[in-house]
Structure formats: structure tokens, C-alpha cells
Design a protein around this motif. Structure first.
Motif, PDB file in Angstrom:
ATOM      1  N   MET A   1       0.847  -1.178   0.000  1.00 19.95           N
ATOM      2  CA  MET A   1       0.000   0.000   0.000  1.00 19.95           C
ATOM      3  C   MET A   1       0.890   1.238   0.000  1.00 19.95           C
ATOM      4  O   MET A   1       2.081   1.177   0.173  1.00 19.95           O
ATOM      5  CB  MET A   1      -0.906  -0.040   1.231  1.00 19.95           C
ATOM      6  CG  MET A   1      -1.995   0.965   1.197  1.00 19.95           C
ATOM      7  SD  MET A   1      -3.433   0.288   2.010  1.00 19.95           S
ATOM      8  CE  MET A   1      -4.547   1.572   1.618  1.00 19.95           C
ATOM      9  N   SER A   2       0.296   2.414  -0.211  1.00 16.24           N
ATOM     10  CA  SER A   2       1.068   3.649  -0.305  1.00 16.24           C
ATOM     11  C   SER A   2       1.529   4.109   1.076  1.00 16.24           C
ATOM     12  O   SER A   2       1.248   3.493   2.093  1.00 16.24           O
ATOM     13  CB  SER A   2       0.215   4.731  -0.973  1.00 16.24           C
ATOM     14  OG  SER A   2      -0.901   5.019  -0.169  1.00 16.24           O
ATOM     15  N   ASP A   3       2.232   5.251   1.089  1.00 15.69           N
ATOM     16  CA  ASP A   3       2.801   5.784   2.331  1.00 15.69           C
ATOM     17  C   ASP A   3       1.722   6.266   3.303  1.00 15.69           C
ATOM     18  O   ASP A   3       1.965   6.336   4.490  1.00 15.69           O
ATOM     19  CB  ASP A   3       3.734   6.963   2.012  1.00 15.69           C
ATOM     20  CG  ASP A   3       4.945   6.503   1.225  1.00 15.69           C
ATOM     21  OD1 ASP A   3       5.140   5.277   1.119  1.00 15.69           O
ATOM     22  OD2 ASP A   3       5.671   7.366   0.706  1.00 15.69           O
ATOM     23  N   PHE A   4       0.567   6.620   2.802  1.00 20.10           N
ATOM     24  CA  PHE A   4      -0.486   7.100   3.675  1.00 20.10           C
ATOM     25  C   PHE A   4      -1.794   6.402   3.318  1.00 20.10           C
ATOM     26  O   PHE A   4      -1.994   5.953   2.204  1.00 20.10           O
ATOM     27  CB  PHE A   4      -0.646   8.624   3.574  1.00 20.10           C
ATOM     28  CG  PHE A   4      -0.900   9.118   2.180  1.00 20.10           C
ATOM     29  CD1 PHE A   4      -2.188   9.236   1.701  1.00 20.10           C
ATOM     30  CD2 PHE A   4       0.156   9.442   1.327  1.00 20.10           C
ATOM     31  CE1 PHE A   4      -2.436   9.686   0.418  1.00 20.10           C
ATOM     32  CE2 PHE A   4      -0.083   9.885   0.042  1.00 20.10           C
ATOM     33  CZ  PHE A   4      -1.374  10.003  -0.416  1.00 20.10           C
ATOM     34  N   GLU A   5      -2.670   6.343   4.279  1.00 15.89           N
ATOM     35  CA  GLU A   5      -3.954   5.704   4.049  1.00 15.89           C
ATOM     36  C   GLU A   5      -4.997   6.771   3.739  1.00 15.89           C
ATOM     37  O   GLU A   5      -4.832   7.943   4.087  1.00 15.89           O
ATOM     38  CB  GLU A   5      -4.365   4.916   5.296  1.00 15.89           C
ATOM     39  CG  GLU A   5      -3.444   3.748   5.585  1.00 15.89           C
ATOM     40  CD  GLU A   5      -3.930   2.922   6.764  1.00 15.89           C
ATOM     41  OE1 GLU A   5      -5.148   2.961   7.039  1.00 15.89           O
ATOM     42  OE2 GLU A   5      -3.109   2.263   7.380  1.00 15.89           O
ATOM     43  N   VAL A   6      -6.070   6.337   3.092  1.00 17.17           N
ATOM     44  CA  VAL A   6      -7.136   7.261   2.742  1.00 17.17           C
ATOM     45  C   VAL A   6      -8.440   6.783   3.373  1.00 17.17           C
ATOM     46  O   VAL A   6      -8.621   5.596   3.640  1.00 17.17           O
ATOM     47  CB  VAL A   6      -7.302   7.383   1.212  1.00 17.17           C
ATOM     48  CG1 VAL A   6      -6.092   8.027   0.592  1.00 17.17           C
ATOM     49  CG2 VAL A   6      -7.547   6.036   0.577  1.00 17.17           C
ATOM     50  N   ASP A   7      -9.342   7.726   3.610  1.00 19.81           N
ATOM     51  CA  ASP A   7     -10.642   7.366   4.173  1.00 19.81           C
ATOM     52  C   ASP A   7     -11.600   6.966   3.050  1.00 19.81           C
ATOM     53  O   ASP A   7     -11.203   6.823   1.892  1.00 19.81           O
ATOM     54  CB  ASP A   7     -11.201   8.509   5.023  1.00 19.81           C
ATOM     55  CG  ASP A   7     -11.449   9.772   4.221  1.00 19.81           C
ATOM     56  OD1 ASP A   7     -11.307   9.739   2.989  1.00 19.81           O
ATOM     57  OD2 ASP A   7     -11.798  10.795   4.841  1.00 19.81           O
ATOM     58  N   LEU A   8     -12.874   6.798   3.372  1.00 19.27           N
ATOM     59  CA  LEU A   8     -13.846   6.343   2.388  1.00 19.27           C
ATOM     60  C   LEU A   8     -14.058   7.330   1.249  1.00 19.27           C
ATOM     61  O   LEU A   8     -14.435   6.952   0.142  1.00 19.27           O
ATOM     62  CB  LEU A   8     -15.195   6.069   3.079  1.00 19.27           C
ATOM     63  CG  LEU A   8     -15.199   4.888   4.047  1.00 19.27           C
ATOM     64  CD1 LEU A   8     -16.547   4.800   4.758  1.00 19.27           C
ATOM     65  CD2 LEU A   8     -14.921   3.590   3.319  1.00 19.27           C
ATOM     66  N   LEU A   9     -13.832   8.613   1.494  1.00 20.21           N
ATOM     67  CA  LEU A   9     -14.001   9.635   0.462  1.00 20.21           C
ATOM     68  C   LEU A   9     -12.738   9.864  -0.352  1.00 20.21           C
ATOM     69  O   LEU A   9     -12.716  10.685  -1.252  1.00 20.21           O
ATOM     70  CB  LEU A   9     -14.459  10.952   1.095  1.00 20.21           C
ATOM     71  CG  LEU A   9     -15.806  10.894   1.831  1.00 20.21           C
ATOM     72  CD1 LEU A   9     -16.091  12.212   2.497  1.00 20.21           C
ATOM     73  CD2 LEU A   9     -16.908  10.506   0.886  1.00 20.21           C
ATOM     74  N   GLY A  10     -11.669   9.160  -0.041  1.00 14.15           N
ATOM     75  CA  GLY A  10     -10.417   9.302  -0.769  1.00 14.15           C
ATOM     76  C   GLY A  10      -9.495  10.358  -0.210  1.00 14.15           C
ATOM     77  O   GLY A  10      -8.462  10.646  -0.798  1.00 14.15           O
ATOM     78  N   PRO A  12      -6.695  11.832   2.354  1.00 15.06           N
ATOM     79  CA  PRO A  12      -5.642  11.212   3.165  1.00 15.06           C
ATOM     80  C   PRO A  12      -5.949  11.342   4.659  1.00 15.06           C
ATOM     81  O   PRO A  12      -6.468  12.358   5.110  1.00 15.06           O
ATOM     82  CB  PRO A  12      -4.385  12.004   2.791  1.00 15.06           C
ATOM     83  CG  PRO A  12      -4.868  13.257   2.164  1.00 15.06           C
ATOM     84  CD  PRO A  12      -6.221  12.994   1.607  1.00 15.06           C
ATOM     85  N   ILE A  13      -5.625  10.302   5.399  1.00 13.30           N
ATOM     86  CA  ILE A  13      -5.845  10.295   6.846  1.00 13.30           C
ATOM     87  C   ILE A  13      -4.570  10.804   7.506  1.00 13.30           C
ATOM     88  O   ILE A  13      -3.496  10.213   7.331  1.00 13.30           O
ATOM     89  CB  ILE A  13      -6.180   8.876   7.349  1.00 13.30           C
ATOM     90  CG1 ILE A  13      -7.464   8.383   6.683  1.00 13.30           C
ATOM     91  CG2 ILE A  13      -6.316   8.865   8.857  1.00 13.30           C
ATOM     92  CD1 ILE A  13      -7.811   6.948   6.989  1.00 13.30           C
ATOM     93  N   PRO A  14      -4.651  11.917   8.252  1.00 10.72           N
ATOM     94  CA  PRO A  14      -3.445  12.461   8.882  1.00 10.72           C
ATOM     95  C   PRO A  14      -2.976  11.570  10.024  1.00 10.72           C
ATOM     96  O   PRO A  14      -3.734  10.776  10.575  1.00 10.72           O
ATOM     97  CB  PRO A  14      -3.892  13.837   9.393  1.00 10.72           C
ATOM     98  CG  PRO A  14      -5.361  13.739   9.525  1.00 10.72           C
ATOM     99  CD  PRO A  14      -5.817  12.741   8.517  1.00 10.72           C
ATOM    100  N   GLU A  15      -1.684  11.721  10.366  1.00 12.49           N
ATOM    101  CA  GLU A  15      -1.136  10.956  11.479  1.00 12.49           C
ATOM    102  C   GLU A  15      -1.814  11.359  12.776  1.00 12.49           C
ATOM    103  O   GLU A  15      -2.147  12.515  12.985  1.00 12.49           O
ATOM    104  CB  GLU A  15       0.369  11.206  11.598  1.00 12.49           C
ATOM    105  CG  GLU A  15       1.167  10.629  10.460  1.00 12.49           C
ATOM    106  CD  GLU A  15       2.644  10.844  10.662  1.00 12.49           C
ATOM    107  OE1 GLU A  15       3.079  11.043  11.817  1.00 12.49           O
ATOM    108  OE2 GLU A  15       3.364  10.824   9.666  1.00 12.49           O
ATOM    109  N   GLY A  16      -2.014  10.430  13.652  1.00 10.04           N
ATOM    110  CA  GLY A  16      -2.635  10.706  14.935  1.00 10.04           C
ATOM    111  C   GLY A  16      -4.138  10.831  14.850  1.00 10.04           C
ATOM    112  O   GLY A  16      -4.780  11.254  15.809  1.00 10.04           O
ATOM    113  N   HIS A  17      -4.710  10.451  13.719  1.00  9.44           N
ATOM    114  CA  HIS A  17      -6.165  10.526  13.584  1.00  9.44           C
ATOM    115  C   HIS A  17      -6.803   9.470  14.476  1.00  9.44           C
ATOM    116  O   HIS A  17      -6.283   8.393  14.648  1.00  9.44           O
ATOM    117  CB  HIS A  17      -6.583  10.294  12.132  1.00  9.44           C
ATOM    118  CG  HIS A  17      -8.070  10.324  11.934  1.00  9.44           C
ATOM    119  ND1 HIS A  17      -8.810  11.467  12.114  1.00  9.44           N
ATOM    120  CD2 HIS A  17      -8.954   9.355  11.601  1.00  9.44           C
ATOM    121  CE1 HIS A  17     -10.074  11.198  11.885  1.00  9.44           C
ATOM    122  NE2 HIS A  17     -10.182   9.909  11.566  1.00  9.44           N
ATOM    123  N   GLY A  18      -7.921   9.789  15.004  1.00 14.76           N
ATOM    124  CA  GLY A  18      -8.596   8.881  15.918  1.00 14.76           C
ATOM    125  C   GLY A  18      -8.504   9.379  17.344  1.00 14.76           C
ATOM    126  O   GLY A  18      -9.129   8.837  18.238  1.00 14.76           O
TER     127      GLY A  18
END
Length: 158
Positions: A1-10, A12-18
Motif C-alpha cells: 500500500m502507499s505511504d499514507f492511508e485514505v478514508d472512504l471519500l479518498g 488522506p488520513i493524517p497521522e494521529g487521527h482517531g
């Protein structure tokens, strides 16, 4: 997978999300283009912010440069569309040629309507300068007629 993950809308999910609080908004080139397109169609800042799922202050913070050129957004969008249309015309696309002629006729009709609307005026109405308070009062005083109107100048016989 790529360096960063994406949410359902595409997005990017920032670090420390959640963690606690709302995640920070991350502007992307796609979102910037969307803001420019919505500005071109005359949408308000509140409507654009709602479309992006952010608040108006966040929109102003992250898309300041796009919001500054809101007057130019429509012209930029039309220029891009016309350049693509011209490419299609040069390629021989018959539908594009018809569309180009329709746009040219529409432009000519608008130009003719502006000419007719400004008939009899030496300067178009849009470029006329409005008078200030003092100039308006002076002009009104010069045009006054009635019992207290200034006397007319005598006619010279010589």
C-alpha cells in the motif's frame, strides 16, 4: 500500500487521527480545483465550505489564495473550456465545431445587445463616473428653474 492511508471519500488520513477533536483539514489540488469551480458558478463561501465538509473559517484559512481571485474564477474556467474546445475543433470534431459557432454567435448577440443598450451615449454606462455630493448639488442648482432661478444672461446685439 502507499505511504499514507485514505478514508472512504479518498482523503488522506493524517497521522494521529482517531484522537480527540476534529481531524485537521488537509487541502489537496483536487479540492483547490473544486473551490475554483464552485466560485466560478457563483457559490458563496458557506456553500463551498458545506460542499467540502468544513466550516467557513477553515475554508478562508486553507483556500485564501483561491478566494481572492473569485472574480477571475469564471474567466479562468471559461478559458480552459474554450481551449479544450479549440483543440477538438482543430482535430476535426464536428460537434465541437458546431459548439464553437454557437458560442461565437452568442458572443456576437451579447455584443450587439450592449451596443444597442448604450446607443446615444458617448461613454458606456458601466464606465461613467458617479458624481460626488458637491458636484450633484452644483449640477442641480444650475438646472433650477422657477421663481428663484438665476436670471438669464443678456443677449449681445453686436
Amino acid at each position: 500500500m502507499s505511504d499514507f492511508e485514505v478514508d472512504l471519500l479518498g482523503d488522506p488520513i493524517p497521522e494521529g487521527h482517531g484522537g480527540r477533536g476534529r481531524p485537521p483539514h488537509m487541502p489537496t489540488d483536487e479540492k483547490r480545483r473544486l473551490v475554483m469551480t464552485l466560485l466560478a458558478f457563483g457559490k458563496t463561501q458557506d456553500q463551498i465550505a458545506a460542499a467540502l465538509g468544513i466550516t467557513a473559517p477553515t475554508l478562508r484559512k486553507n483556500y485564501k489564495s483561491q478566494l481572492k481571485v473569485c472574480e477571475e474564477a469564471r474567466q479562468r474556467l471559461e478559458a480552459k473550456v474554450l481551449s479544450r474546445l479549440l483543440e477538438q475543433v482543430e482535430g476535426g470534431n464536428v460537434a465541437a465545431i458546431k459548439e464553437m459557432f454557437l458560442r461565437m454567435e452568442k458572443h456576437d448577440r451579447q455584443k450587439m445587445a450592449d451596443t444597442i443598450a448604450n446607443r446615444g451615449r458617448s461613454v458606456p454606462a458601466a464606465s461613467q463616473k458617479s458624481l460626488g455630493k458637491k458636484e450633484e448639488r452644483k449640477k442641480a442648482a444650475d438646472q433650477y428653474d422657477g421663481k428663484y432661478a438665476p436670471r438669464k444672461q443678456p443677449l449681445l446685439i453686436n
